[in-house]
Design an enzyme around this catalytic site. Structure first.
Site, mmCIF file in Angstrom:
data_model
loop_
_atom_site.group_PDB
_atom_site.id
_atom_site.type_symbol
_atom_site.label_atom_id
_atom_site.label_comp_id
_atom_site.label_asym_id
_atom_site.label_seq_id
_atom_site.Cartn_x
_atom_site.Cartn_y
_atom_site.Cartn_z
ATOM 1 N N ASP A 21 0.867 -1.165 0.000
ATOM 2 C CA ASP A 21 0.000 0.000 0.000
ATOM 3 C C ASP A 21 0.912 1.226 0.000
ATOM 4 O O ASP A 21 2.099 1.129 0.323
ATOM 5 C CB ASP A 21 -0.889 -0.031 1.243
ATOM 6 C CG ASP A 21 -1.726 1.214 1.406
ATOM 7 O OD1 ASP A 21 -2.362 1.639 0.422
ATOM 8 O OD2 ASP A 21 -1.733 1.772 2.518
ATOM 9 N N ASP A 23 -0.101 5.055 0.973
ATOM 10 C CA ASP A 23 -0.280 6.077 1.995
ATOM 11 C C ASP A 23 -0.174 5.503 3.403
ATOM 12 O O ASP A 23 -0.864 4.544 3.748
ATOM 13 C CB ASP A 23 -1.637 6.754 1.830
ATOM 14 C CG ASP A 23 -1.769 7.422 0.469
ATOM 15 O OD1 ASP A 23 -0.743 7.604 -0.202
ATOM 16 O OD2 ASP A 23 -2.908 7.758 0.079
#
Length: 275
Positions: A21, A23
């Protein structure tokens, strides 16, 4: 430690990938919330949207936005992008990317990416943010490839329609598709995320780990015995990686993931306060 060759097939194609991922996993903030000011300066959003983004960035870092909030605001904020000129967005992202993103990358994430690459693993960034943001950041940190949200463009302008929303179950679907195309052994693959909304992505691989997890994901990790990693040291990309060329900034959609997060959290809290 697995050697580069043992993680590959006979023709040297990796069978193991590490899916990240973006953020709060690779970088310390929302990947495109920070672009609100350049978008404002380019005339794409107004001052009110900039103020909302600044507040949402604070909330996002401290608590994040839940799945219901994201879905509630997704349609509204994609409509905001309708009519934006694709080339203008390309230029804004290309001109400001390094100044904005450089200070945000976690040193621990950069080291983990390097470790996977040294083992012969592919590294794939999978993010709800738009491809035009995700792709160049992925290249800067040394990832093999990336998957982001794609929006439809006609005659050089965004229509406001989403071709592929890289969020929740769709992240897992994208990972499965890559595995089928590239021959990844998902049971041997790794995945990293901070949010419980990425549970499908974590569950699809044999080696999930959580990074700076939210409360719900921390509980899941404790229940299932998943590793919990703490990343806390942002480092300048310029000090670690070569910057990509201008053509490396691939743009097919506006940064809808971060724009969604920008308005979603502000909107959700604002509504609660009015009640």
């Amino acid at each position: 430690m697995t050697s580069p060759r043992s993680a590959a097939t006979g023709d040297n194609e990796p069978t193991v990938a590490a899916f990240f991922d973006l953020d709060k996993t690779v970088i310390a903030k929302s990947s495109t919330l920070a672009f609100s000011r350049p978008f404002f300066q380019g005339g794409l959003i107004n001052r009110r949207a900039v103020l909302k983004s600044a507040y949402a960035q604070f909330v996002f870092v401290s608590s994040g936005a839940d799945a219901d909030q994201v879905e509630r605001m997704r349609a509204h904020l994609t409509a905001l992008c309708a009519g934006w000129d694709v080339q203008q967005v390309r230029s804004i992202v290309e001109e400001t990317l390094h100044d904005i993103v450089d200070p945000l990358v976690y040193a621990e994430a950069a080291e983990l990416v390097t470790s996977h690459r040294e083992q012969g693993h592919d590294v794939v960034v999978v993010s709800a943010s738009g491809e035009e943001i995700v792709a160049p950041i992925a290249e800067m940190i040394g990832a093999t490839s990336s998957v982001g949200t794609r929006m439809v463009a006609v005659d050089g302008r965004y229509t406001g329609e989403i071709e592929f929303y890289c969020y929740g179950e769709n992240k897992a679907a994208a990972i499965k598709q890559l595995a089928a195309e590239r021959g990844y052994d998902l049971e041997s693959c790794h995945a990293y995320s901070d949010s419980v909304t990425d549970l499908p992505m974590l569950e699809v691989v044999g080696n999930p780990a959580v990074v700076n997890p939210d409360r719900a994901l921390r509980a899941v990790a404790a229940e299932r015995g998943w590793p919990v990693l703490t990343f806390s040291k942002p480092v300048s990309l310029r000090s670690r990686f070569h910057a990509p060329s201008g053509t490396a900034v691939a743009v097919t959609a506006i940064g809808i993931g971060a724009l969604a997060t920008a308005g979603v959290t502000w909107y959700g809290l604002h509504r609660r306060r009015k009640r």
